[in-house]
Design a protein around this motif. Structure first.
Motif, PDB file in Angstrom:
ATOM      1  N   VAL A   1       0.827  -1.212   0.000  1.00 21.94           N
ATOM      2  CA  VAL A   1       0.000   0.000   0.000  1.00 21.94           C
ATOM      3  C   VAL A   1       0.860   1.261   0.000  1.00 21.94           C
ATOM      4  N   GLY A   2       2.110   1.116  -0.365  1.00 26.62           N
ATOM      5  CA  GLY A   2       3.053   2.220  -0.301  1.00 26.62           C
ATOM      6  C   GLY A   2       2.734   3.396  -1.198  1.00 26.62           C
ATOM      7  N   LYS A   3       1.938   3.166  -2.238  1.00 28.66           N
ATOM      8  CA  LYS A   3       1.618   4.263  -3.150  1.00 28.66           C
ATOM      9  C   LYS A   3       0.772   5.347  -2.504  1.00 28.66           C
ATOM     10  N   ILE A   4       0.027   4.999  -1.477  1.00 28.91           N
ATOM     11  CA  ILE A   4      -0.789   6.024  -0.814  1.00 28.91           C
ATOM     12  C   ILE A   4       0.055   6.900   0.097  1.00 28.91           C
ATOM     13  N   PHE A   5       1.342   6.576   0.235  1.00 30.15           N
ATOM     14  CA  PHE A   5       2.232   7.394   1.048  1.00 30.15           C
ATOM     15  C   PHE A   5       3.240   8.166   0.199  1.00 30.15           C
ATOM     16  N   ARG A   6       2.969   8.282  -1.098  1.00 32.22           N
ATOM     17  CA  ARG A   6       3.772   9.177  -1.930  1.00 32.22           C
ATOM     18  C   ARG A   6       3.355  10.607  -1.637  1.00 32.22           C
ATOM     19  N   LEU A   7       4.271  11.548  -1.832  1.00 34.88           N
ATOM     20  CA  LEU A   7       4.019  12.938  -1.458  1.00 34.88           C
ATOM     21  C   LEU A   7       2.798  13.504  -2.175  1.00 34.88           C
ATOM     22  N   GLU A   8       2.633  13.212  -3.449  1.00 30.98           N
ATOM     23  CA  GLU A   8       1.502  13.762  -4.203  1.00 30.98           C
ATOM     24  C   GLU A   8       0.167  13.256  -3.659  1.00 30.98           C
ATOM     25  N   VAL A   9       0.117  11.975  -3.307  1.00 26.22           N
ATOM     26  CA  VAL A   9      -1.125  11.393  -2.793  1.00 26.22           C
ATOM     27  C   VAL A   9      -1.431  11.956  -1.399  1.00 26.22           C
TER      28      VAL A   9
ATOM     29  N   PHE B   1      -4.586  15.643   1.876  1.00 27.31           N
ATOM     30  CA  PHE B   1      -4.499  16.779   2.788  1.00 27.31           C
ATOM     31  C   PHE B   1      -5.458  17.887   2.352  1.00 27.31           C
ATOM     32  N   VAL B   2      -5.541  18.137   1.052  1.00 33.54           N
ATOM     33  CA  VAL B   2      -6.443  19.174   0.527  1.00 33.54           C
ATOM     34  C   VAL B   2      -7.878  18.651   0.446  1.00 33.54           C
ATOM     35  N   LEU B   3      -8.029  17.368   0.198  1.00 31.92           N
ATOM     36  CA  LEU B   3      -9.361  16.781   0.076  1.00 31.92           C
ATOM     37  C   LEU B   3     -10.129  16.812   1.404  1.00 31.92           C
ATOM     38  N   ASN B   4      -9.419  16.743   2.516  1.00 32.28           N
ATOM     39  CA  ASN B   4     -10.056  16.731   3.831  1.00 32.28           C
ATOM     40  C   ASN B   4     -10.902  17.990   4.072  1.00 32.28           C
ATOM     41  N   PRO B   5     -10.350  19.214   3.972  1.00 26.39           N
ATOM     42  CA  PRO B   5     -11.226  20.380   4.181  1.00 26.39           C
ATOM     43  C   PRO B   5     -12.231  20.576   3.056  1.00 26.39           C
ATOM     44  N   LEU B   6     -11.930  20.069   1.859  1.00 25.39           N
ATOM     45  CA  LEU B   6     -12.885  20.170   0.759  1.00 25.39           C
ATOM     46  C   LEU B   6     -14.134  19.350   1.054  1.00 25.39           C
ATOM     47  N   MET B   7     -13.955  18.156   1.604  1.00 22.37           N
ATOM     48  CA  MET B   7     -15.107  17.320   1.960  1.00 22.37           C
ATOM     49  C   MET B   7     -15.888  17.933   3.119  1.00 22.37           C
ATOM     50  N   LYS B   8     -15.174  18.513   4.083  1.00 23.40           N
ATOM     51  CA  LYS B   8     -15.868  19.170   5.200  1.00 23.40           C
ATOM     52  C   LYS B   8     -16.624  20.404   4.713  1.00 23.40           C
TER      53      LYS B   8
ATOM     54  N   ALA C   1      -0.019  23.000   0.620  1.00 22.89           N
ATOM     55  CA  ALA C   1       0.247  21.833  -0.218  1.00 22.89           C
ATOM     56  C   ALA C   1       1.068  22.219  -1.449  1.00 22.89           C
ATOM     57  N   TRP C   2       0.753  23.347  -2.055  1.00 22.53           N
ATOM     58  CA  TRP C   2       1.494  23.791  -3.233  1.00 22.53           C
ATOM     59  C   TRP C   2       2.968  24.027  -2.900  1.00 22.53           C
ATOM     60  N   PHE C   3       3.202  24.768  -1.828  1.00 25.82           N
ATOM     61  CA  PHE C   3       4.586  25.059  -1.476  1.00 25.82           C
ATOM     62  C   PHE C   3       5.322  23.841  -0.920  1.00 25.82           C
ATOM     63  N   THR C   4       4.604  22.924  -0.299  1.00 25.79           N
ATOM     64  CA  THR C   4       5.231  21.677   0.134  1.00 25.79           C
ATOM     65  C   THR C   4       5.615  20.842  -1.078  1.00 25.79           C
ATOM     66  N   TRP C   5       4.762  20.800  -2.068  1.00 21.56           N
ATOM     67  CA  TRP C   5       5.078  20.066  -3.289  1.00 21.56           C
ATOM     68  C   TRP C   5       6.288  20.682  -4.002  1.00 21.56           C
ATOM     69  N   ARG C   6       6.423  22.003  -3.877  1.00 18.39           N
ATOM     70  CA  ARG C   6       7.570  22.704  -4.461  1.00 18.39           C
ATOM     71  C   ARG C   6       8.808  22.621  -3.571  1.00 18.39           C
ATOM     72  N   ARG C   7       8.726  21.865  -2.490  1.00 14.18           N
ATOM     73  CA  ARG C   7       9.820  21.606  -1.560  1.00 14.18           C
ATOM     74  C   ARG C   7      10.290  22.851  -0.807  1.00 14.18           C
ATOM     75  N   GLN C   8       9.358  23.681  -0.406  1.00 11.61           N
ATOM     76  CA  GLN C   8       9.687  24.826   0.438  1.00 11.61           C
ATOM     77  C   GLN C   8       9.717  24.357   1.893  1.00 11.61           C
ATOM     78  N   VAL C   9      10.743  24.760   2.610  1.00 11.20           N
ATOM     79  CA  VAL C   9      11.000  24.210   3.940  1.00 11.20           C
ATOM     80  C   VAL C   9       9.912  24.575   4.944  1.00 11.20           C
ATOM     81  N   VAL C  10       9.572  25.843   5.038  1.00 15.10           N
ATOM     82  CA  VAL C  10       8.609  26.285   6.049  1.00 15.10           C
ATOM     83  C   VAL C  10       7.223  25.694   5.781  1.00 15.10           C
TER      84      VAL C  10
END
Length: 131
Positions: free
Chosen positions: A9-17, A22-29, A56-65
């Motif tokens: 099940v390792g594919k669900i722990f890739r950064l993109e997934v 992470f974004v889907l959670n508040p969208l569903m709420k 999520a965007w900046f994390t995907w772009r590998r921004q540290v903060v």
């Protein structure tokens, strides 16, 4: 620490997934609040969605903060969800009706996923050094 990324099940722990979930959670709420007509909760979740999208965007772009912020939010939200499940079990609300039991168990799985995913994102964080 157990490395689930190398499991079947390792594919669900890739950064993109992880970031998509992470974004889907508040969208569903947000959609749940809008369908219930709760505008105060919808406003709150709309703001949370905007913040989560930016993180999520900046994390995907590998921004540290942003990576630190996203991983801390994932761990805190996952922990609170697991704590909510534990409180519901202790108070007896989790298994009151046949409908509530699967929903609370789904919350538990989601909480555990975000707990582990937050640590995965944190372990993959970029360093402070410039290249």
């Amino acid at each position: 620490m157990i490395d689930l990324r190398r499991s079947p099940v390792g594919k669900i722990f890739r950064l993109e997934v992880i970031l998509f979930a992470f974004v889907l959670n508040p969208l569903m709420k947000l959609s749940s609040a809008l369908s219930a007509g709760d505008m105060e909760m919808a406003r709150t979740q709309g703001l949370a969605l905007a913040v989560y999208l930016i993180l999520a965007w900046f994390t995907w772009r590998r921004q540290v903060v942003a990576t630190w912020g996203a991983s801390i939010l994932m761990v805190v939200n996952g922990g609170l969800t697991v704590l909510n499940f534990g409180a519901a079990v202790i108070l007896g609300k989790a298994f009151e009706t046949p409908v509530s039991a699967p929903l609370y168990l789904l919350d538990l799985v989601i909480g555990l996923y975000f707990l582990y995913a937050g640590t995965v994102v944190f372990r993959q964080r970029p360093s402070w050094k410039r290249r």
